[in-house]
Write a protein that holds these residues in place. Structure first.
Motif, PDB file in Angstrom:
ATOM      1  N   ASN A 305       0.832  -1.213   0.000  1.00  5.86           N
ATOM      2  CA  ASN A 305       0.000   0.000   0.000  1.00  5.86           C
ATOM      3  C   ASN A 305       0.860   1.254   0.000  1.00  5.86           C
ATOM      4  OD1 ASN A 305      -2.413  -1.266  -0.100  1.00  5.86           O
ATOM      5  ND2 ASN A 305      -3.027  -0.860   1.999  1.00  5.86           N
ATOM      6  N   ALA A 306       1.943   1.234   0.790  1.00  2.00           N
ATOM      7  CA  ALA A 306       2.818   2.424   0.828  1.00  2.00           C
ATOM      8  C   ALA A 306       3.399   2.673  -0.565  1.00  2.00           C
ATOM      9  CB  ALA A 306       3.929   2.213   1.856  1.00  2.00           C
ATOM     10  N   VAL A 307       3.773   1.589  -1.248  1.00  2.02           N
ATOM     11  CA  VAL A 307       4.334   1.753  -2.599  1.00  2.02           C
ATOM     12  C   VAL A 307       3.264   2.296  -3.553  1.00  2.02           C
ATOM     13  CG1 VAL A 307       5.319   0.494  -4.557  1.00  2.02           C
ATOM     14  CG2 VAL A 307       6.028  -0.072  -2.235  1.00  2.02           C
ATOM     15  N   PRO A 335       0.713  11.274   0.160  1.00  2.22           N
ATOM     16  CA  PRO A 335      -0.322  12.326   0.141  1.00  2.22           C
ATOM     17  C   PRO A 335      -1.288  12.263   1.320  1.00  2.22           C
ATOM     18  CG  PRO A 335      -0.782  10.646  -1.498  1.00  2.22           C
ATOM     19  CD  PRO A 335       0.561  10.321  -0.943  1.00  2.22           C
ATOM     20  N   GLY A 336      -1.285  11.153   2.075  1.00  4.64           N
ATOM     21  CA  GLY A 336      -2.183  11.046   3.242  1.00  4.64           C
ATOM     22  C   GLY A 336      -3.612  10.724   2.822  1.00  4.64           C
ATOM     23  N   ILE A 337      -4.472  10.620   3.836  1.00  3.23           N
ATOM     24  CA  ILE A 337      -5.879  10.224   3.598  1.00  3.23           C
ATOM     25  C   ILE A 337      -6.764  11.251   4.314  1.00  3.23           C
ATOM     26  CG2 ILE A 337      -7.591   8.375   3.924  1.00  3.23           C
ATOM     27  CD1 ILE A 337      -5.099   6.482   4.359  1.00  3.23           C
ATOM     28  N   ALA A 338      -7.787  11.741   3.630  1.00  3.73           N
ATOM     29  CA  ALA A 338      -8.677  12.748   4.243  1.00  3.73           C
ATOM     30  C   ALA A 338      -9.419  12.125   5.439  1.00  3.73           C
ATOM     31  CB  ALA A 338      -9.660  13.253   3.203  1.00  3.73           C
ATOM     32  N   PHE A 349     -14.095  -3.904   0.993  1.00  2.00           N
ATOM     33  CA  PHE A 349     -14.277  -3.250  -0.315  1.00  2.00           C
ATOM     34  C   PHE A 349     -14.084  -1.739  -0.295  1.00  2.00           C
ATOM     35  CE2 PHE A 349     -17.749  -6.674  -0.877  1.00  2.00           C
ATOM     36  CZ  PHE A 349     -16.803  -7.621  -1.215  1.00  2.00           C
ATOM     37  N   TYR A 350     -13.748  -1.163   0.853  1.00  2.00           N
ATOM     38  CA  TYR A 350     -13.661   0.304   0.892  1.00  2.00           C
ATOM     39  C   TYR A 350     -12.390   0.787   0.204  1.00  2.00           C
ATOM     40  CZ  TYR A 350     -14.487   5.043   2.419  1.00  2.00           C
ATOM     41  OH  TYR A 350     -14.731   6.387   2.429  1.00  2.00           O
ATOM     42  N   ARG A 351     -12.561   1.713  -0.722  1.00  2.00           N
ATOM     43  CA  ARG A 351     -11.420   2.351  -1.388  1.00  2.00           C
ATOM     44  C   ARG A 351     -11.631   3.854  -1.333  1.00  2.00           C
ATOM     45  NH1 ARG A 351      -9.047   0.626  -6.624  1.00  2.00           N
ATOM     46  NH2 ARG A 351      -7.158   0.747  -5.381  1.00  2.00           N
ATOM     47  N   HIS A 360      -4.153  -0.272  -9.031  1.00  2.00           N
ATOM     48  CA  HIS A 360      -5.024  -1.450  -8.930  1.00  2.00           C
ATOM     49  C   HIS A 360      -5.287  -1.796  -7.458  1.00  2.00           C
ATOM     50  CE1 HIS A 360      -2.457  -4.864  -7.661  1.00  2.00           C
ATOM     51  NE2 HIS A 360      -1.498  -4.023  -7.971  1.00  2.00           N
ATOM     52  N   GLY A 361      -6.410  -2.394  -7.213  1.00  2.00           N
ATOM     53  CA  GLY A 361      -6.787  -2.749  -5.835  1.00  2.00           C
ATOM     54  C   GLY A 361      -8.255  -3.087  -5.771  1.00  2.00           C
ATOM     55  N   THR A 362      -8.665  -3.634  -4.643  1.00  2.25           N
ATOM     56  CA  THR A 362     -10.061  -4.071  -4.508  1.00  2.25           C
ATOM     57  C   THR A 362     -10.712  -3.579  -3.223  1.00  2.25           C
ATOM     58  OG1 THR A 362      -9.206  -6.032  -3.429  1.00  2.25           O
ATOM     59  CG2 THR A 362      -9.745  -6.238  -5.769  1.00  2.25           C
ATOM     60  N   ILE A 391       0.370   6.830   8.941  1.00  2.00           N
ATOM     61  CA  ILE A 391       1.023   5.830   9.810  1.00  2.00           C
ATOM     62  C   ILE A 391      -0.012   4.768  10.167  1.00  2.00           C
ATOM     63  CG2 ILE A 391       2.412   5.408  11.870  1.00  2.00           C
ATOM     64  CD1 ILE A 391       2.748   8.286  12.320  1.00  2.00           C
ATOM     65  N   PHE A 392       0.359   3.526   9.960  1.00  2.00           N
ATOM     66  CA  PHE A 392      -0.446   2.411  10.459  1.00  2.00           C
ATOM     67  C   PHE A 392       0.275   1.841  11.678  1.00  2.00           C
ATOM     68  CE2 PHE A 392      -1.858   2.680   6.084  1.00  2.00           C
ATOM     69  CZ  PHE A 392      -3.225   2.461   6.204  1.00  2.00           C
ATOM     70  N   HIS A 393      -0.473   1.605  12.767  1.00  2.16           N
ATOM     71  CA  HIS A 393       0.102   0.990  13.969  1.00  2.16           C
ATOM     72  C   HIS A 393      -0.554  -0.363  14.161  1.00  2.16           C
ATOM     73  CE1 HIS A 393       1.855   4.795  15.260  1.00  2.16           C
ATOM     74  NE2 HIS A 393       0.674   5.369  15.113  1.00  2.16           N
TER      75      HIS A 393
HETATM   76  P1  ADP Z   1      -6.806  -1.522  -2.033  1.00  4.60           P
HETATM   77  O1  ADP Z   1      -5.363  -1.183  -1.952  1.00  4.60           O
HETATM   78  O2  ADP Z   1      -7.074  -2.822  -2.693  1.00  4.60           O
HETATM   79  O3  ADP Z   1      -7.616  -0.399  -2.575  1.00  4.60           O
HETATM   80  P2  ADP Z   1      -6.837  -1.562   0.879  1.00  4.60           P
HETATM   81  O4  ADP Z   1      -7.895  -2.110   1.766  1.00  4.60           O
HETATM   82  O5  ADP Z   1      -5.461  -2.116   1.020  1.00  4.60           O
HETATM   83  O6  ADP Z   1      -7.402  -1.748  -0.589  1.00  4.60           O
HETATM   84  O7  ADP Z   1      -6.770   0.000   1.112  1.00  4.60           O
HETATM   85  C1  ADP Z   1      -7.973   0.758   1.165  1.00  4.60           C
HETATM   86  C2  ADP Z   1      -7.724   2.186   0.723  1.00  4.60           C
HETATM   87  O8  ADP Z   1      -6.891   2.840   1.688  1.00  4.60           O
HETATM   88  C3  ADP Z   1      -6.938   2.278  -0.580  1.00  4.60           C
HETATM   89  O9  ADP Z   1      -7.825   2.248  -1.682  1.00  4.60           O
HETATM   90  C4  ADP Z   1      -6.215   3.605  -0.438  1.00  4.60           C
HETATM   91  O10 ADP Z   1      -7.013   4.640  -0.965  1.00  4.60           O
HETATM   92  C5  ADP Z   1      -6.093   3.819   1.068  1.00  4.60           C
HETATM   93  N1  ADP Z   1      -4.707   3.639   1.531  1.00  4.60           N
HETATM   94  C6  ADP Z   1      -4.168   2.497   2.044  1.00  4.60           C
HETATM   95  N2  ADP Z   1      -2.892   2.692   2.418  1.00  4.60           N
HETATM   96  C7  ADP Z   1      -2.600   3.984   2.158  1.00  4.60           C
HETATM   97  C8  ADP Z   1      -1.428   4.801   2.335  1.00  4.60           C
HETATM   98  N3  ADP Z   1      -0.309   4.316   2.846  1.00  4.60           N
HETATM   99  N4  ADP Z   1      -1.509   6.093   1.938  1.00  4.60           N
HETATM  100  C9  ADP Z   1      -2.658   6.596   1.426  1.00  4.60           C
HETATM  101  N5  ADP Z   1      -3.788   5.876   1.241  1.00  4.60           N
HETATM  102  C10 ADP Z   1      -3.771   4.595   1.591  1.00  4.60           C
END
Ligand code: ADP
Length: 414
Positions: A305-307, A335-338, A349-351, A360-362, A391-393
């Motif tokens: 995911n980080a990549v 870029p972080g996540i809102a 399934f949340y993206r 790509h992802g699901t 950051i994921f803990h």
């Molecule tokens: P996928 O990668 O298949 O979409 P995940 O469940 O692994 O599904 O991740 C869910 C969502 O979280 C991703 O679609 C992405 O938008 C967000 N995400 C996950 N890791 C990161 C991260 N390190 N930085 C920013 N967004 C992230």
């Protein structure tokens, strides 16, 4: 005989108003009943107040709410007494006003005065029972007031039930939306690697053209990468299905954390050339009881995911000891996540991003991570700031409770 109204014998309108206001403003039954029973106590004498719900199929009574004011009582005994009254009310809706044997030598606590009333609404069947130990008898005014309260409680329970149903419908709606997105995502995710594999294989097999060694190598590498993507996708789908049906087996053994992370980093550096990982471990000798394969799956997912979502960022992995366990943190400067997405990030399934434009992802990766960490009695959390990174803990206990161990005894800490 006096012609004027005796106010002591009538229910005051402002009391009724207070009760109905309290009920109409409440959204949660427990605090509402707490307030109500406390307020009622100021205008109505009782030692115990119990609300019973009745299972419409089996007629079994269950205590829905109980408040005991009197001291020196055994709560279970009081509930059992009231149960009999509740049962009679639900058999035949009625008000039961039952006075005890008034033998003077009996102790006050052996002389319960019961007042039972139906709490019936369109969706709820139950009974409310008041107990007064040693009296006084319930007056006509008491019965009227209690009847009003029981109606109000029925209204409250109905409203709360409707709110719950509304929330359930909204959740189901949200799940259906996710499912719809999932189907479009999954068809894209399946088609696109298959398209590459088919296309490059057909090209390589063309009898009218010969490809030089380097082109063949390049095409085969693409086929290889796309096959990996398909494999990952299918593995995730199967894991998710197994998790849903409770069939994902976790096999615990003692796992040394340092070699696990060293392997993870070595693998990631080969798989993602250019990725810089910085690791920090509090101690080299930490062991935990975990499923090494599943844990590796979680950690791999966070790296991937980080990549994908923080391309070009350095990845910091740290491990520290905390509360009888360890915390492994993965930090990127992407870029972080809102904030509005964070509560749903671990949902199935949340993206966050637009599936048509995103890598790509699901939306299964973090869901699977959370389920695996839950199985370890651990916790996975996320902190993120837009423009700064994520950051994921992962907290994992050294030894999850009630787990059997398969594998080796850990090495002794030096
Ligand atoms: P996928 O990668 O298949 O979409 P995940 O469940 O692994 O599904 O991740 C869910 C969502 O979280 C991703 O679609 C992405 O938008 C967000 N995400 C996950 N890791 C990161 C991260 N390190 N930085 C920013 N967004 C992230």
């Amino acid at each position: 005989m006096s012609s004027s109204i005796d106010y002591e014998d009538t229910i005051k309108i402002d009391h009724l108003y207070s009760i109905s206001e309290l009920v109409s403003q409440s959204t949660d039954w427990k605090p509402a009943l707490e307030h109500l029973s406390r307020f009622l106590r100021t205008i109505f004498i009782y030692d115990n107040m119990v609300i019973y719900s009745v299972d419409q199929a089996t007629q079994a009574t269950d205590v829905f709410y109980a408040r005991a004011i009197g001291r020196g009582r055994r709560a279970e005994a009081d509930l059992a007494w009231g149960e009999n009254i509740a049962y009679r009310i639900t058999e035949k809706p009625q008000i039961i006003n039952e006075e005890p044997d008034t033998t003077p030598e009996l102790d006050r606590l052996q002389r319960p005065y019961f007042l039972g009333l139906p709490v019936n609404s369109s969706r709820y069947l139950g009974a409310m029972v008041f107990i007064r130990f040693g009296g006084p008898s319930y007056t006509q005014k008491d019965i009227q007031l209690a009847t009003f309260v029981s109606h109000q409680i029925a209204i409250l329970l109905d409203r709360i039930r409707i709110n719950q149903e509304k929330e359930e419908i909204e959740t189901r709606h949200q799940q259906m939306k996710l499912q719809e997105n999932f189907i479009s995502t999954i068809s894209h995710e399946l088609r696109s690697p298959l398209g590459f594999i088919k296309g490059y294989t057909t090209t390589l097999l063309r009898s009218d053209t010969t490809w030089d060694q380097s082109i063949q190598q390049e095409f085969l590498e693409i086929i290889d990468q796309e096959t990996d993507k398909l494999l990952e996708l299918i593995t995730n789908l199967l894991d998710s299905a197994r998790l849903q049906s409770g069939q994902l087996r976790i096999v615990f053994s003692f796992v040394r954390v340092e070699p696990l992370l060293t392997d993870l980093i070595a693998r990631a550096e080969i798989q993602y050339p250019g990725l810089v990982i910085q690791a920090k471990m509090a101690s080299k000798h930490i062991s935990i009881m975990a499923d090494a394969t599943r844990l590796t799956q979680v950690l791999d997912n966070l790296v991937s995911n980080a990549v994908k979502y923080a391309p070009g960022s350095k990845l910091l992995i740290s491990v520290k000891e905390e509360n009888d366990g360890i915390v492994i943190s993965f930090q990127d400067h992407g870029p972080g996540i809102a904030p509005e997405h964070l509560p749903y990030l671990f949902d199935r399934f949340y993206r966050v991003i637009d599936p048509s434009k995103s890598p790509h992802g699901t939306g299964l990766g973090l869901y699977i991570c959370k389920q695996i960490i839950d199985e370890h009695q651990g916790k996975i959390t996320v902190e993120s700031t837009v423009g700064k990174g994520t950051i994921f803990h992962i907290y994992l206990p050294f030894q999850p409770k009630n787990t059997s161990v398969h594998g080796l005894i850990p090495e002794v800490k030096s």
